[in-house]
Design an enzyme around this catalytic site. Structure first.
Site, PDB file in Angstrom:
ATOM      1  N   CYS A 182      44.289  52.547  43.705  1.00  0.00           N
ATOM      2  CA  CYS A 182      43.695  51.689  42.674  1.00  0.00           C
ATOM      3  C   CYS A 182      42.366  52.320  42.301  1.00  0.00           C
ATOM      4  O   CYS A 182      41.400  52.237  43.053  1.00  0.00           O
ATOM      5  CB  CYS A 182      43.494  50.262  43.195  1.00  0.00           C
ATOM      6  N   CYS A 236      39.297  49.563  41.376  1.00  0.00           N
ATOM      7  CA  CYS A 236      38.722  48.759  42.471  1.00  0.00           C
ATOM      8  C   CYS A 236      39.574  48.994  43.712  1.00  0.00           C
ATOM      9  O   CYS A 236      39.596  50.090  44.219  1.00  0.00           O
ATOM     10  CB  CYS A 236      38.637  47.291  42.091  1.00  0.00           C
ATOM     11  N   SER A 237      40.274  47.985  44.182  1.00  0.00           N
ATOM     12  CA  SER A 237      41.158  48.190  45.335  1.00  0.00           C
ATOM     13  C   SER A 237      42.275  47.154  45.321  1.00  0.00           C
ATOM     14  O   SER A 237      42.597  46.556  46.339  1.00  0.00           O
ATOM     15  CB  SER A 237      40.373  48.102  46.644  1.00  0.00           C
ATOM     16  N   CYS A 238      42.864  46.931  44.145  1.00  0.00           N
ATOM     17  CA  CYS A 238      43.962  45.966  44.027  1.00  0.00           C
ATOM     18  C   CYS A 238      45.106  46.383  44.948  1.00  0.00           C
ATOM     19  O   CYS A 238      45.452  47.566  45.038  1.00  0.00           O
ATOM     20  CB  CYS A 238      44.437  45.891  42.582  1.00  0.00           C
TER      21      CYS A 238
END
Length: 213
Positions: free
Chosen positions: A115, A118-120
């Protein structure tokens, strides 16, 4: 008059601190105590969440999804067509998997998830994301030099195996379906699920081993 023994004091200090929790653990316990004391959360709720993520969610849910796809061709087709709909058969649906896509590794194709914004991450079926998945370095390098990143994870791909990197977003998240290991004929879903790792469902691990089960 008592005397100060520096060596004995240092020994006592070391012994005391070897039995104390680490600083992060102490901070978490303090925050938990304050939240409970002020009525913000019930201790039973905290215990339930901890049990859910450590014992039930984690990567274990995703592992069962993968194992079912290895055993049931019809489920595999449904999973690859519409993963969000297919996992409803397990009652695993949630906010983090409402828009889920499953991508399958093959002899000539390897998939890897990142991702970049962000860090989905589909935590409702893979548990909490690892720290490295959220790091700026992984998010940048995974799309720029995926083969090199995979090598650092211990995955050395032959030149004839292509790599496809999938970029997760808040609207679309991914699960990699790794290949079923050889030597697992006749295995049931529980035993197969024990072979599936979180990293294999992110794509930073490729060759699962039957010996692990």
């Amino acid at each position: 008059m008592p005397t100060f023994d520096s060596e004995n004091a240092a020994k006592l200090h070391r012994e005391l601190h070897t039995h104390l929790p680490s600083d992060p653990v102490l901070r978490v316990k303090t925050l938990e105590s304050l939240a409970v004391e002020r009525g913000l959360v019930a201790p039973e709720s905290l215990d339930a969440w901890i049990e859910a993520y450590s014992e039930h969610i984690g990567p274990k849910r995703g592992a069962h999804v993968v194992a079912r796809s290895w055993l049931d061709p019809g489920f595999r087709t449904r999973l690859l067509d519409d993963a969000a709909e297919a996992i409803k058969e397990f009652d695993y649906q949630g906010d983090a998997s409402a828009h889920l896509k499953a991508v399958e590794n093959t002899d000539t194709q390897h998939n890897m998830v990142v991702c970049t914004l962000c860090s989905c991450y589909p935590f409702s079926i893979l548990g909490m994301s690892p720290a490295w998945y959220k790091s700026t370095e992984y998010r940048a390098r995974a799309v720029r030099e995926p083969r090199k990143v995979l090598t650092e994870f211990g995955v050395a791909l032959p030149e004839d195996v292509g790599v496809r990197v999938w970029d997760s977003t808040a609207e679309l998240r991914y699960i990699v379906v790794p290949q079923r290991p050889p030597g697992t004929d006749g295995w049931g879903e529980e035993r197969l699920a024990a072979l599936v790792t979180r990293n294999s469902m992110i794509g930073t691990e490729r060759d699962l081993k039957a010996e692990a089960g």
